[in-house]
Design an enzyme around this catalytic site. Structure first.
Site, short mmCIF file in Angstrom:
data_model
loop_
_atom_site.label_atom_id
_atom_site.label_comp_id
_atom_site.label_asym_id
_atom_site.label_seq_id
_atom_site.Cartn_x
_atom_site.Cartn_y
_atom_site.Cartn_z
CG HIS A 57 -17.98 -4.63 0.53
ND1 HIS A 57 -18.33 -3.98 0.93
CD2 HIS A 57 -19.48 -4.78 0.48
CE1 HIS A 57 -19.39 -3.28 1.62
NE2 HIS A 57 -19.90 -4.36 0.76
CD GLU A 59 -14.20 -0.38 -0.16
OE1 GLU A 59 -14.48 -0.32 -0.40
OE2 GLU A 59 -14.29 -1.80 -0.68
CB CYS A 87 -18.98 0.03 3.79
SG CYS A 87 -18.73 -1.12 3.88
CB CYS A 90 -13.89 -1.56 3.09
SG CYS A 90 -14.82 -2.69 2.20
#
Length: 147
Positions: A57, A59, A87, A90
Site C-alpha cells: 500500500h 502508506e 486501512c 497501514c
C-alpha cells in the site's frame, strides 16, 4: 506578513499526483507523501499489482522510504498525507512508526481503519477530509473503469 504556502492542501496535491500515477499504472489510485519540516522525504503510491504484494500500500511504501531517509524507524515530527483513509494494516504500521500527524483525503467507509476498529498512536494528530472530493472522484473513476 508572508503567506505560508505549505498547507495541508499543498501537500495533499502532491499525494494526489502520486494517486494519478497509480491510476495510470492500473493500481488502486492511492498516493502518499511524508513530510518533515515542510520537506517531502517520501513519495509513493500503491504498488500491490506491480509487486504482487498485498502489503504494498502507498502508506507502507512511504513509511519504509521515510524511515530509510531518516535512518531510523520512528517518524516523530513527520506528517503523512494520503489520499484515502488508511486501512487497519497501514494504521498498525503508522501506530508503530509513531508518526506525529496523518492527513487524509477521502474516507474509506468499507475498509478504513476507523470502521475496522483499528487505532493510530495516541499522540498522532489526525486531519480528515482534505481535498476529499478530488480524492474520492479519482477512486470512483478507477472502479467505474474496471467494471
Amino acid at each position: 506578513m508572508t503567506e505560508d504556502i505549505f498547507t495541508d492542501e499543498y501537500f495533499m496535491k502532491k499525494a494526489l499526483n502520486e494517486a494519478h500515477e497509480a491510476f495510470d499504472k492500473g493500481e488502486i489510485p492511492v498516493g502518499a507523501v511524508i513530510v518533515v519540516d515542510n520537506r517531502v522525504i517520501a513519495r509513493t503510491h500503491n504498488l500491490t499489482e506491480l509487486l504482487t504484494d498485498v502489503t504494498a500500500h502507498a502508506e507502507m511504501q512511504a513509511i519504509t522510504s521515510a524511515a530509510n531517509f531518516l535512518g531510523g524507524k520512528y517518524l516523530t515530527g513527520c506528517t503523512l498525507y494520503v489520499t484515502l483513509e488508511p486501512c487497519q494494516m497501514c494504521a498498525g504500521a503508522l501506530y508503530w512508526s509513531q508518526i506525529s500527524k496523518v492527513v487524509y483525503g477521502a474516507d474509506d467507509t468499507h475498509r478504513g481503519y476507523k470502521v475496522m476498529g483499528a487505532k493510530l498512536h495516541p499522540k498522532t494528530q489526525v486531519v480528515t477530509g482534505v481535498m476529499a472530493e478530488e480524492c474520492s472522484v479519482l477512486m470512483k473513476e478507477f472502479f467505474k473503469k474496471r467494471r
